[in-house]
Write an enzyme that holds these catalytic residues in place. Sequence first.
Site, PDB file in Angstrom:
ATOM      1  N   GLN A 247     -20.109  41.655 -29.019  1.00 62.18           N
ATOM      2  CA  GLN A 247     -20.002  41.127 -30.389  1.00 62.18           C
ATOM      3  C   GLN A 247     -20.508  39.699 -30.515  1.00 62.18           C
ATOM      4  O   GLN A 247     -19.990  38.903 -31.292  1.00 62.18           O
ATOM      5  CB  GLN A 247     -18.563  41.255 -30.911  1.00 62.18           C
ATOM      6  CG  GLN A 247     -18.153  42.716 -31.019  1.00 62.18           C
ATOM      7  CD  GLN A 247     -16.930  42.955 -31.858  1.00 62.18           C
ATOM      8  OE1 GLN A 247     -16.018  42.128 -31.880  1.00 62.18           O
ATOM      9  NE2 GLN A 247     -16.888  44.074 -32.544  1.00 62.18           N
TER      10      GLN A 247
ATOM     11  N   LYS B  77     -14.249  31.438 -29.468  1.00 57.59           N
ATOM     12  CA  LYS B  77     -12.842  31.804 -29.334  1.00 57.59           C
ATOM     13  C   LYS B  77     -12.039  30.781 -28.519  1.00 57.59           C
ATOM     14  O   LYS B  77     -10.890  30.472 -28.831  1.00 57.59           O
ATOM     15  CB  LYS B  77     -12.726  33.190 -28.693  1.00 57.59           C
ATOM     16  CG  LYS B  77     -11.300  33.703 -28.677  1.00 57.59           C
ATOM     17  CD  LYS B  77     -11.221  35.182 -28.343  1.00 57.59           C
ATOM     18  CE  LYS B  77      -9.771  35.656 -28.458  1.00 57.59           C
ATOM     19  NZ  LYS B  77      -9.638  37.074 -28.111  1.00 57.59           N
TER      20      LYS B  77
END
Lengths: 574, 163
Positions: free
Chosen positions: A114, A163
Amino acid sequence: MELLSGADMIARFLQDEGVEYIYGYPGGAALHIYDALFRQDKVKHILVRHEQAATHAADGYARASGKPGVVLVTSGPGATNAVTGIATAYMDSIPMVVLCGQVMSHLIGDDAFQETDIVGVTRPIVKHSFSIRHPSEIPEVLKKAFYLAATGRPGPVVVDIPKDMTAPTERYEYVYPKKVKLRSYNPVTRGHTGQIKKAVEMMLKAKRPVFYTGGGVVTGKASEGLTDLVKQLGFPITTTLMGIGAYPQSDRQCLGWLGMHGSYESNMAMHHADLIIAIGARFDDRVTNNTSKFCPTAKIIHVDVDPSSVSKTVRADVPIVGPASSVINEMISLVQGQSIAQPEALAEWWQKIDGWRAEREGKLYEPSKPGDVLKPQEVVEALCRVTRGEAYVTTDVGQHQMFAAQYYKFDKPNRLITSGGLGTMGFGFPAAMGIKQNFPDDDVVCVTGEGSFQMMMQELSTCKQYGVGVKIVNLNNASLGMVRQWQDLNYKSRHAHSYMESLPDFHMLIEAYGFTAMTVNTLDELEPALERAFANKHELVFLDVKVDPHEHVYPMQVPLGAMRDMLLSKTERT
Amino acid sequence: MRHIISILMENEPGALSRVVGLFSQRNFNIETLNVAPTEDPSLSRLTVTTIGDDRVIEQITKHLNKLIDVVKLVDLTEGNHIERELMLVKVKALGAARDEVKRTVDIFRAQIVDVTPSLYTVQITGDASKLDAFLQAMAPVGILEVARTGVSGIARGDKVLSL
Ligand SMILES: Cc1ncc(C[n+]2csc(CCOP(=O)(O)OP(=O)(O)O)c2C)c(N)n1
Ligand SMILES: [Mg+2]
């Protein structure tokens, strides 16, 4: 001093920034942020059913409120799904902040799961973008993002957040930055006084002046000033599609809107004008038609906050770079106490304009005969009556969009919410959703077509979850009407893939979500159905209105022609 | 007309791609492009040569100025300026041609910076037209490889491009 994780900083920042709603959809790279949102209750997150809808909902909210819309999506497909909505906001200069999750920073470049270079993908369709490189910079970067999105010529800003920047274990000092400075970004706060004086002198001397104003007046919150100025001068005004409502359309001085499907009198007045006062409009191709034949006798004053908009497609005689509101206010103070040099000429000009008006009066379309299939135009007129011209009207893209803009009369800015620049089918319904949540006591209606609605109809589920009471008026012509119109005009009616076979039973579809649907076939059913639909402000109601598939949108400018070259109906042209 | 536009921009990742992207996105043309850090570590200087009429050049400078990463910009061709480009070129140098090349190098005030039995590597600086002229002169002898830096420039006199 407060120590927060990157994710908590984001949640806290949004609170401190006064953000009430954010629209989003979770996924791996955004989960730390989602967890932080879960542990607070000031910022409400609305879970859409497709990331494109999140951007349109935030966009609708931004257009109606004038404040930046906020979106949160995950990396990769979440971010790419948001692209159409970002481009839509960019083309119409709508303030928006899009927070995108990203893979861990040490994985960037490895084609990690992703991973998409969303900063790269969105580069040509954002005002600016940021990548977070250390959690401690989150407050400042977010402040910059909101500042950039909302000031100058507004636009979308993307913030890419790997992240690991939001990891709950790492904490840093959080202070809400009240202000930020960017050394290379100083939006103008006022126009050049000498130029404004020159412009006003020309205005006072003009014989055939016309105001041509656009979305910049709406986003620049300059409608009141504009109305004052135009009334004081007694000049005619036409607006762009994006500028509708910045001057009350029910006022005599308003000629409606201009361009490809603009009113006859607007386009005629532009073509014959000797002075065009353009404010917050960008002379785009859907307005000017062929620029080499554009308004041959007019001098042009062009006011815009973005210098690159001035003289981009049509050369300005008096360029003024500045925000609409301050320039207009300066103009008002210069006009005060002055009188127009040639009042007789202006009176003559008005006679001419009234003549054009009279020519088309009662001929705009042919109403349906009793028992016949409805005309889309009369549906919009009825909608305007039932909502007293006061609803927020969002549209999708196609014939229904043009009919909504032509036949609903807007007296306020920010009330017609439409994708003008990009022309994004699928925009209307999620945009309406975003508006309704923020203006629950107002009527919010999406005028759509069966083609466009099917592009974002999954949002019925979102409306169900949050009890969003928008009204949907589906002008169902069982075809991609605008495409079909072009095929009628340019391809000898070869309707290549503009016919919508196997439409769903909208009635059943809507009921599957637990909402009310009504089908309208004839004129006598129309107003009662609308009345019923709007009786309860908090209930979603879908009206499937069967309309004439053969109808065309007119006027329509003739390609490559001048402003005044128009088809007026299937059989008449100028 | 040909213009040389010099830009001071934030020394940030992505800044260069915004500038280059703008040119392709808006259909502007880039002839040469040159970018390097400056004495201020937070800034890099980018110089681009482009061709366009006044309207296009006006749009280019306006759009560049709009980029958040662009701090300052000057169109050097609007005033007196110095334009320089550096070129490294490998030319065949065999037999009689060896002397011939050497003479031409002297005429152009270039330098031979590397030698092998069969070729010379020549370094030459000047404006773009001088470099073009040198290449033309060398063409009959045989050009093997060309590396040009692209144009860099600076205004003449007291004018300074800084913050
Ligand atoms: C996302 C997207 N795809 C394609 C188009 C091209 N397009 C413009 S209008 C139109 C037809 C729209 O059909 P519908 O929503 O039924 O509206 P109608 O014209 O029939 O009122 C299409 C396909 C577009 N504007 N947006
Ligand atoms: Mg349709």
